[in-house]
Design a protein around this motif. Structure first.
Motif, PDB file in Angstrom:
ATOM      1  N   LEU A 128       0.809  -1.215   0.000  1.00  0.00           N
ATOM      2  CA  LEU A 128       0.000   0.000   0.000  1.00  0.00           C
ATOM      3  C   LEU A 128       0.841   1.262   0.000  1.00  0.00           C
ATOM      4  O   LEU A 128       0.323   2.366  -0.157  1.00  0.00           O
ATOM      5  CB  LEU A 128      -0.928   0.002   1.219  1.00  0.00           C
ATOM      6  N   LEU A 129       2.147   1.103   0.206  1.00  0.00           N
ATOM      7  CA  LEU A 129       3.073   2.234   0.300  1.00  0.00           C
ATOM      8  C   LEU A 129       2.656   3.220   1.400  1.00  0.00           C
ATOM      9  O   LEU A 129       2.602   4.431   1.198  1.00  0.00           O
ATOM     10  CB  LEU A 129       3.194   2.959  -1.043  1.00  0.00           C
ATOM     11  N   ILE A 130       2.388   2.670   2.578  1.00  0.00           N
ATOM     12  CA  ILE A 130       2.121   3.506   3.739  1.00  0.00           C
ATOM     13  C   ILE A 130       3.435   4.178   4.129  1.00  0.00           C
ATOM     14  O   ILE A 130       4.431   3.488   4.389  1.00  0.00           O
ATOM     15  CB  ILE A 130       1.562   2.663   4.901  1.00  0.00           C
ATOM     16  N   PRO A 131       3.505   5.497   4.155  1.00  0.00           N
ATOM     17  CA  PRO A 131       4.787   6.204   4.299  1.00  0.00           C
ATOM     18  C   PRO A 131       5.625   5.813   5.513  1.00  0.00           C
ATOM     19  O   PRO A 131       6.854   5.879   5.442  1.00  0.00           O
ATOM     20  CB  PRO A 131       4.364   7.680   4.379  1.00  0.00           C
ATOM     21  N   VAL A 132       4.994   5.399   6.611  1.00  0.00           N
ATOM     22  CA  VAL A 132       5.766   5.056   7.813  1.00  0.00           C
ATOM     23  C   VAL A 132       5.964   3.557   7.975  1.00  0.00           C
ATOM     24  O   VAL A 132       6.448   3.093   9.013  1.00  0.00           O
ATOM     25  CB  VAL A 132       5.095   5.637   9.075  1.00  0.00           C
ATOM     26  N   GLY A 133       5.620   2.780   6.966  1.00  0.00           N
ATOM     27  CA  GLY A 133       5.834   1.341   7.017  1.00  0.00           C
ATOM     28  C   GLY A 133       4.817   0.636   7.900  1.00  0.00           C
ATOM     29  O   GLY A 133       3.713   1.134   8.079  1.00  0.00           O
ATOM     30  N   PRO A 134       5.192  -0.560   8.426  1.00  0.00           N
ATOM     31  CA  PRO A 134       6.512  -1.201   8.385  1.00  0.00           C
ATOM     32  C   PRO A 134       6.839  -1.750   6.998  1.00  0.00           C
ATOM     33  O   PRO A 134       5.954  -2.192   6.286  1.00  0.00           O
ATOM     34  CB  PRO A 134       6.367  -2.344   9.399  1.00  0.00           C
ATOM     35  N   TRP A 135       8.124  -1.692   6.653  1.00  0.00           N
ATOM     36  CA  TRP A 135       8.571  -2.060   5.319  1.00  0.00           C
ATOM     37  C   TRP A 135       9.074  -3.489   5.274  1.00  0.00           C
ATOM     38  O   TRP A 135       9.635  -3.998   6.241  1.00  0.00           O
ATOM     39  CB  TRP A 135       9.679  -1.117   4.860  1.00  0.00           C
ATOM     40  N   ILE A 136       8.910  -4.103   4.123  1.00  0.00           N
ATOM     41  CA  ILE A 136       9.327  -5.488   3.963  1.00  0.00           C
ATOM     42  C   ILE A 136      10.827  -5.622   3.798  1.00  0.00           C
ATOM     43  O   ILE A 136      11.399  -6.673   4.068  1.00  0.00           O
ATOM     44  CB  ILE A 136       8.600  -6.128   2.756  1.00  0.00           C
ATOM     45  N   ASP A 137      11.480  -4.562   3.376  1.00  0.00           N
ATOM     46  CA  ASP A 137      12.929  -4.558   3.192  1.00  0.00           C
ATOM     47  C   ASP A 137      13.457  -3.199   3.620  1.00  0.00           C
ATOM     48  O   ASP A 137      12.767  -2.174   3.464  1.00  0.00           O
ATOM     49  CB  ASP A 137      13.280  -4.812   1.720  1.00  0.00           C
ATOM     50  N   GLY A 138      14.675  -3.183   4.147  1.00  0.00           N
ATOM     51  CA  GLY A 138      15.208  -1.967   4.739  1.00  0.00           C
ATOM     52  C   GLY A 138      15.222  -0.762   3.829  1.00  0.00           C
ATOM     53  O   GLY A 138      14.938   0.361   4.268  1.00  0.00           O
ATOM     54  N   GLN A 139      15.531  -0.964   2.540  1.00  0.00           N
ATOM     55  CA  GLN A 139      15.689   0.176   1.644  1.00  0.00           C
ATOM     56  C   GLN A 139      14.374   0.856   1.310  1.00  0.00           C
ATOM     57  O   GLN A 139      14.365   1.972   0.773  1.00  0.00           O
ATOM     58  CB  GLN A 139      16.400  -0.249   0.348  1.00  0.00           C
ATOM     59  N   TYR A 140      13.246   0.230   1.652  1.00  0.00           N
ATOM     60  CA  TYR A 140      11.944   0.811   1.330  1.00  0.00           C
ATOM     61  C   TYR A 140      11.666   2.099   2.108  1.00  0.00           C
ATOM     62  O   TYR A 140      10.745   2.845   1.755  1.00  0.00           O
ATOM     63  CB  TYR A 140      10.831  -0.196   1.622  1.00  0.00           C
TER      64      TYR A 140
END
Length: 384
Positions: A128-140
């Motif tokens: 969904l590209l939620i700006p604060v994550g949580p992200w699946i990979d660090g670089q996101y």
């Protein structure tokens, strides 16, 4: 094959792709083995080290700062003369197709590796590209920063004040630059540059600002105040890169040298890239002498940059580990894996993304007439 465009900045595509390769070389060739706190440390399992490459890979993270400058330039250019809805549509069509392909691929690798902690939430937030994550990979994390910047530009378009883009860039340079100066003296401000606080643009606003100012310069629209802002943003950017290098130096405990002593190298690489961005405009007609095939390849490399950036970390580290555990040279593996990831990124950008983007365009074609039917939304989203 893409038809040659005499107004297209092919140089930006080359800089984009080189920046993505820099980041990939940093993660796969340095941080995963040199830093025990790296997100790739659980994947690498001590399978390899590349100390002989360290002097050439440690500064690759500066590719992110280069991306931010390019983004400032490109977004200002694309927003110029666009309606808010056209700008929003272009960003959705650019960001989401690659994410919807790369996130599931990364999730499958993490699942196979048994790294399932919070995997469902990370996958959903990343899709969904939620700006604060949580992200699946660090670089996101950089996508969250980019989205906040896009939101600022969208707001200017929606309010009908895009003509004040230089004032926005100057303000962004001032606020971010002053913060970076303060942060250099007061370590207690770390909480404003870490985690979710990164989307505040305090640490990285100078890069976006500089990109906008370079675009204004390319349009002969940069005022005297804008030139002053360029100098201040450049100083702030150099300060951010220096501080990041010094902070990272404490974490890369396995590095064969103290990277903090070489912060000027990272600044120089970034500064040279900014100069290259400017040259990509002033020398754009030099590409007219190249064949359509070469120009098409350059364009394809530029389009593959985004999926390469999304794919390279977890998948690349896992591939490097398997390569090394098979008894093959990790030095050779670094080039083979990055090349393989580049080929995969080319397939994503050339096959999967256009297909998904086509369906998204159909969705916009269905939804936009309904927005236009409402005077409430039409005046807001279609302001010219």
């Amino acid at each position: 094959m893409h038809a040659p465009r005499h107004d297209y900045l092919y140089g930006l595509d080359l800089i984009r792709f080189a920046s993505a390769v820099l980041v990939a070389f940093f993660h796969l060739g340095f941080s995963t083995w040199a830093s025990p706190t790296s997100g790739g440390s659980k994947l690498i399992e001590g399978a390899y080290t590349l100390p002989a490459f360290a002097h050439f890979t440690w500064f690759g993270w500066v590719g992110v700062q280069i991306f931010f400058v390019i983004s400032g330039f490109v977004i200002a250019n694309s927003a110029n003369g666009a309606t808010p809805m056209a700008f929003l549509r272009s960003r959705v069509l650019r960001l989401y197709p690659a994410v919807w392909v790369c996130v599931p691929l990364t999730a499958l690798v993490l699942l196979a590796e048994g790294l399932t902690a919070n995997l469902r939430d990370k996958t959903i937030a990343s899709m969904l590209l939620i700006p604060v994550g949580p992200w699946i990979d660090g670089q996101y994390w950089t996508l969250g920063v980019e989205i906040v910047f896009y939101a600022c530009v969208f707001s200017m378009l929606a309010l009908g004040v895009f003509r004040w883009i230089e004032a926005f860039a100057v303000l962004l340079a001032a606020v971010s630059g002053v913060f970076l100066v303060a942060h250099a003296f007061f370590a207690d401000l770390d909480f404003l540059v870490e985690g979710k606080a990164r989307v505040l643009l305090l640490a990285h606003g100078v890069f976006f600002s500089l990109g906008i100012l370079i675009w204004l310069w390319s349009q002969n629209r940069l005022s005297l105040l804008g030139h002053v802002a360029v100098a201040f943003a450049t100083f702030g950017a150099a300060l951010q890169i220096r501080d990041h290098t010094l902070g990272m130096s404490e974490r890369v405990t396995e590095s064969p040298f103290v990277i903090g002593e070489y912060w000027a190298v990272a600044v120089a690489v970034w500064a040279a890239s900014c100069l290259a961005i400017m040259l990509s405009f002033t020398m754009r007609h030099a590409f007219d002498r190249l064949s359509p095939g070469i120009l098409s390849a350059i364009r394809a490399a530029g389009l593959a940059t985004y999926p390469l950036y999304l794919l390279h970390f977890a998948i690349g580290v896992a591939a490097m580990r398997e390569w090394s555990q098979a008894g093959l040279s990790p030095a050779l593996g670094l080039f083979v894996v990055v090349a393989a990831l580049s080929a995969a990124a080319w397939l994503v950008s050339g096959v999967a993304e256009p297909w998904i983007r086509g369906w998204l365009r159909k969705g916009f074609a269905w939804g936009e007439p309904r927005l236009l039917a409402s005077s409430r939304w039409s005046g807001f989203l279609y302001r010219s």
